[in-house]
Scaffold this active site. Structure first.
Site, PDB file in Angstrom:
ATOM      1  N   LYS A  55     -12.734  -1.658   0.310  1.00  0.00           N
ATOM      2  CA  LYS A  55     -11.667  -1.706  -0.719  1.00  0.00           C
ATOM      3  C   LYS A  55     -10.283  -1.428   0.155  1.00  0.00           C
ATOM      4  CE  LYS A  55     -13.432  -2.052  -4.709  1.00  0.00           C
ATOM      5  NZ  LYS A  55     -13.082  -2.863  -5.959  1.00  0.00           N
ATOM      6  N   SER A 308     -21.272  -3.020   2.437  1.00  0.00           N
ATOM      7  CA  SER A 308     -19.821  -2.956   1.829  1.00  0.00           C
ATOM      8  C   SER A 308     -19.158  -1.363   1.989  1.00  0.00           C
ATOM      9  CB  SER A 308     -19.559  -3.534   0.569  1.00  0.00           C
ATOM     10  OG  SER A 308     -20.477  -2.830  -0.331  1.00  0.00           O
TER      11      SER A 308
END
Length: 327
Positions: A55, A308
């Site tokens: 992110k 991720s």
């Protein structure tokens, strides 16, 4: 792909903009998964990113794309945790202040880390959709600037820089496995990968419980789903009924979307820990999970797996490693 909201050129520009502010994370071979699958399997270790997830790429690109006046007013977002952490970090680095709105489903470890980074935190409601209502109120009443967690061209372009690094590391990649939630990561990675290697398959992976993008793709339009607890909590939340960017990109660019059970996600987390020596959260384990499950069948060439995020509650992680399959 020039008609899509984010192009390869946008992603190239984002890569130049965020260079030096985010890590170029390692891409490593997985002997265990290569043996299991019969083709080379590489792991993109994005959970090694500064804030523990991908992110930071999108948040940094979005903050840097704002005018100085907009940054001075402050930024706000709804988040299931990782975007909030990334936006708090990116805003602080540029002399701005972030306000992060989250539902009560967000794990305490993610909330406390966002506070540690100096952001204002608001806990609102039982879903990300309810948290988003608070975001919109703050934008209207206080003049802060919204930086959405996924449905924003600058955010998608930032996440797409991860795809550039995958193709650079594995030019002959045949399949890319990417976590899918609101679609910012999947859309950006797919645009970057297919912009350079159109024949590469990009597969979105998510949990069976409350998979908003999958339900929306099946319906042919954005729809709401009930948000429930999952080991892959970072993949929760809606895509927004007025979604302007990621729904269209996922519909155009993803070759498939696969739903994973809680037991399969847990097995992916265990494999990452026991075989790869990596601690990752449930959302980050879905690529490994689908390979371990064997559900992809025969693979025709090299596979890249995006890990991720690592921002898991460690007590939960311990329970999973010890055999539990529930959040």
């Amino acid at each position: 792909m020039t008609s899509l909201p984010v192009t390869l050129a946008d992603i190239d520009e984002a890569a130049r903009r965020i260079d030096g502010r985010v890590l170029r994370t390692p891409f490593v071979s997985s002997p265990s998964l290569t043996e299991l699958c019969g083709v080379p399997v590489g792991l993109k270790l994005e959970h090694h990113q500064t804030t523990g997830s991908f992110k930071l790429r999108g948040a940094t690109n979005a903050v840097l794309s704002l005018t100085p006046d907009a940054r001075a007013r402050g930024v706000v977002a709804a988040s299931t945790g990782n975007h909030g952490r990334a936006l708090a970090h990116a805003a602080k680095a540029e002399g701005s202040v972030a306000t992060i709105c989250m539902s009560r489903l967000v794990p305490d470890n993610k909330v406390s880390e966002i506070r540690r980074l100096g952001a204002n935190v608001r806990i609102v409601g039982k879903s990300q959709d309810e948290a988003q209502v608070e975001v919109e109120r703050l934008v209207a009443e206080d003049g802060v600037v919204m930086v959405p967690p996924f449905d924003n061209p600058a955010v998608v372009a930032g996440q797409g820089t991860l795809g550039l690094e995958i193709v650079e590391a594995m030019p002959d990649v045949a399949t890319v496995l990417v976590p899918l939630s609101g679609g910012g990561l999947a859309a950006g990675v797919a645009a970057a990968v297919k912009g350079q290697s159109p024949k590469t398959r990009v597969i979105g992976l998510t949990m069976e419980r409350g998979a908003a993008m999958k339900a929306s793709l099946d319906a042919g339009r954005p729809v709401q789903v009930e948000e429930v607890a999952s080991l892959a909590d970072s993949l929760g939340g809606g895509i927004g009924l007025d979604n302007a960017v990621t729904f269209a990109m996922c519909r155009a660019l993803l070759d498939d979307v696969i739903l994973l059970s809680e037991a399969e996600i847990a097995a992916g987390m265990r494999h990452a820990y026991e075989q790869e020596r990596e601690v990752i959260e449930g959302a980050g384990a879905v690529g490994i999970a689908v390979l371990v499950s064997g559900r992809l069948g025969r693979l025709d060439g090299p596979v890249a797996v995006v890990l991720s995020g690592r921002n898991v509650d460690m007590a939960q992680h311990l329970r999973v490693i010890n055999g539990e399959d529930a959040p």
